[in-house]
Structure formats: C-alpha cells, structure tokens
Design an enzyme around this catalytic site. Structure first.
Site, short mmCIF file in Angstrom:
data_model
loop_
_atom_site.label_atom_id
_atom_site.label_comp_id
_atom_site.label_asym_id
_atom_site.label_seq_id
_atom_site.Cartn_x
_atom_site.Cartn_y
_atom_site.Cartn_z
CB CYS A 30 54.37 2.69 -46.73
SG CYS A 30 53.18 1.34 -46.96
CB CYS A 41 51.16 -1.70 -46.20
SG CYS A 41 50.71 -1.42 -47.93
CE LYS A 45 47.91 4.07 -50.55
NZ LYS A 45 49.30 3.86 -50.13
CE LYS A 52 48.44 6.89 -53.34
NZ LYS A 52 49.39 6.11 -52.63
CB SER A 57 51.50 6.08 -60.86
OG SER A 57 50.72 5.06 -60.28
C1 PBG Z 1 52.57 3.04 -50.58
C2 PBG Z 1 52.23 4.00 -51.65
C3 PBG Z 1 51.62 3.74 -52.87
C4 PBG Z 1 51.51 4.95 -53.55
C5 PBG Z 1 52.07 5.93 -52.73
N1 PBG Z 1 52.48 5.32 -51.55
C6 PBG Z 1 51.21 2.45 -53.50
C7 PBG Z 1 50.23 1.56 -52.91
O1 PBG Z 1 49.51 1.87 -51.97
O2 PBG Z 1 50.17 0.46 -53.44
C8 PBG Z 1 50.91 5.11 -54.90
C9 PBG Z 1 51.25 6.37 -55.62
C10 PBG Z 1 50.92 6.37 -57.08
O3 PBG Z 1 50.26 5.49 -57.64
O4 PBG Z 1 51.36 7.33 -57.72
N2 PBG Z 1 53.86 3.20 -50.11
#
Ligand code: PBG
Length: 324
Positions: free
Chosen positions: A120, A130, A195, A248, A274
């Site tokens: 990304c 992104c 996602k 996700k 997270s």
């Molecule tokens: C983007 C990415 C994100 C997460 C994993 N890859 C963040 C986003 O889309 O803002 C989030 C993972 C998490 O919250 O644990 N590179």
C-alpha cells in the site's frame, strides 16, 4: 419435546468431553503476526495504543521475529515506516526502503518464517493516502503502476507473499502480471479483497504513522453497510488471480467471513485489526474483563465464522496459551 430424553448438558459435563465434541479448533498454525519496521538502530518503541506491539529497527525486528518463530507462529506480515514521505510514496518501492531492507534481514536471520508484506502507499505518502492524489482525489489507474512496482520490489527482496491492502480497483491483476513478468510466478497474493472503511483502524494509523492528512478512505474502502458488494469484490480478486481472500476487520464482520467461506473455495484470512485488539486491552487494563479469555474467545469466533488464518496482534500471546 426433546427434553428430558435429550439433555445437551450431558456433553458439557467436564473439559474432557467438551474437548471431544468441540467443533472448531484454533491452532498456532492459524496465526499471522503483524510487525512494524522502522529506520534506525536499537529502536524498540512501544505503540501506546497497542500495548505489547512495537516499532522495531531492523536488527530488533529480526530478534523479535526469532521469538515469534520459536513460538511456532508460521508467518508475519510487515508494515514499514519510511524515513521520508513524499507525494508519490517512493519509499514504498525503493530497493533500499525499510520493508525491502527488513525482508532481506528476516529471510537471512529467520529463513523458515514466512514473510508477508503489506502492499500500500499510505505509509509512504506525505498526505497519508493510499494512492496518487490530484485535486483532492485519489487516482486509481496511475496508482496501480506504483503498487505493482512495490510488490515486485518486495518479491525481489525475498518476500514469500504479498498482501495488497490499498483497495484500488484492478490491483490484484496488475500485481499478478508484474510479479510474473519479473519471474515471481510462485509468489502468492493474499488480497485484502474485502476491506471496509472502518474506524477500527485507529490505533494502527498511530503505529504506522499513516493517518490521512485530509479526508478519509471512503472513496476506495468499502461501506460497512454492504454485503453483496463484498461478494463482488471477492469475485473480482479471484478472477484477477488472488490466492487467499482476506476480510478486514474481523469481529464486526463475521457474517462476511462466513459468506466468503461459503461462496468461494480459496483459503480465507481475517484481519483482527488494531481497534479490536486495543479496546479489549484497554478494558482488561481497567479490570473490566479477563483479557486471555476474551482473546481466545475472539480468535475462536473468527475461526468459527470460517477464517483459515487470522492476522492478529495477539498472535504471540495466543501461541503461548495454545502451548500449555
Ligand atoms: C493500509 C493498512 C491499514 C491496515 C492494514 N493495512 C490501515 C488503513 O487502511 O488505514 C489496518 C490494520 C489495523 O488496523 O490493524 N496499509
């Protein structure tokens, strides 16, 4: 009336019989541990909102990865915090970028640990988006080429698998083609196929220093309200050559995990993100719930919904529990 001839409690009497009738298993084989690599030496900086998780300089990362491997965890997924960020996120596809350097060190120091890289641009752009931004818009097609370069540079560094998380349309196909052309036809793609634009990514954006400077990710990540659209996203990624489909976040989207598992025959991954981790950590710190119990229950629920693999910040802690 089934009762009293049938009494479900008969098979719940003690742990031995409960073990015998248990329908879902959680194993260390199901776990993938996310790690954050940062430039510098001797850096092990705890992420305040994600206790027990760190930004690690490369040599510390290797040490930590050895511990992860020793716990029996098969894989890690890597995120990078670059030295400098710019409009085109060039740190993402720099041969000597943080991820490329970390991958080489990991494959050297812990060769049997599977190294997956997140593909990304958001960690590498100064605006935190992104993709390429023009007049406040995230451009799809010009971004694809950069994502393909990023994936190829990860594979060249020795990554075992790439995981595009950007949600640009068509990126799996473009990445597959670029990998094949560069001689990496054996490298699988774990696609963040579904996602959602989720508030549960909050703590991660602190960890990866990737909070967007303006706006949000609603123009490319999915609307939490949608299910049928999720199936279409998965279908596209299958057609474009994805090897593993990821959903996700995980816990608020168990219905989506279930449907993907029912409708597709590829392995399914779920990202226990997270925010899902941090809110339970925080409640446990308050003494409001038993973290170990809720952790194992959460991971089991994600498995029960249909996930073959789970990306989780609890991987080490769960592996320790499973070892007992
Ligand atoms: C983007 C990415 C994100 C997460 C994993 N890859 C963040 C986003 O889309 O803002 C989030 C993972 C998490 O919250 O644990 N590179």
């Amino acid at each position: 009336m089934l009762f009293p001839s049938y009494r479900p409690r008969r098979v719940r009497k003690n742990e031995t019989i409960r073990r015998m009738v248990r329908e879902t298993q959680l194993s260390v084989d199901n776990l993938i541990y996310p790690m954050f690599a940062i430039h510098g030496k001797n850096v092990k900086k705890e992420i305040p909102s994600m206790p027990g998780n760190y930004q690690l300089s490369v040599e510390k990362l290797v040490k930590e990865a050895q511990a992860v491997h020793q716990l029996g965890i098969p894989a890690v997924i890597l995120f990078g915090i670059p030295k400098v960020k710019n409009a085109v996120g060039s740190g993402a596809y720099d041969e000597n970028g943080i991820i490329q350097t970390a991958v080489r060190a990991l494959k050297d120091g812990v060769p049997d640990l599977m190294v997956i890289t997140d593909v990304c641009l958001c960690e590498y752009t100064d605006h935190g988006h992104c993709g390429i931004v023009e007049n406040g818009e995230i451009l799809n097609d010009p971004t694809l080429e950069l994502l393909a370069r990023e994936a190829v540079s990860h594979a060249r560094a020795g990554a075992d698998m790439v995981a595009p998380s950007d949600m640009m349309d068509g990126r799996v196909g473009v990445i597959r083609e670029a990998l094949d052309e560069d001689g990496h036809d054996e490298i699988p793609i774990m696609s963040y196929a579904i996602k959602y634009a989720s508030g549960f990514y909050g703590p991660f954006r602190d960890a990866a220093e990737s909070t967007p400077e303006f706006g949000d990710r609603g123009s490319h990540q999915m609307d939490p309200a949608n299910t049928r659209e999720a199936m279409r996203e998965a279908e596209m990624d299958v057609a474009e050559g994805a090897d593993i489909l990821m959903v996700k976040p995980a816990l608020p989207y168990l219905d989506i995990i279930y449907r993907v598992k029912e409708e597709f025959d590829l392995p399914v991954a779920a990202y226990n993100v997270s925010g899902e981790f941090s809110m339970i950590k925080a409640a446990a710190r308050q003494g409001w719930l038993d973290e170990e119990r809720v952790m194992m229950e959460s991971l089991m629920a994600i498995r029960r919904a249909g996930a073959d693999m789970i990306l989780t910040y609890w991987a080490k802690e769960a592996a320790r529990v499973l070892q007992r």
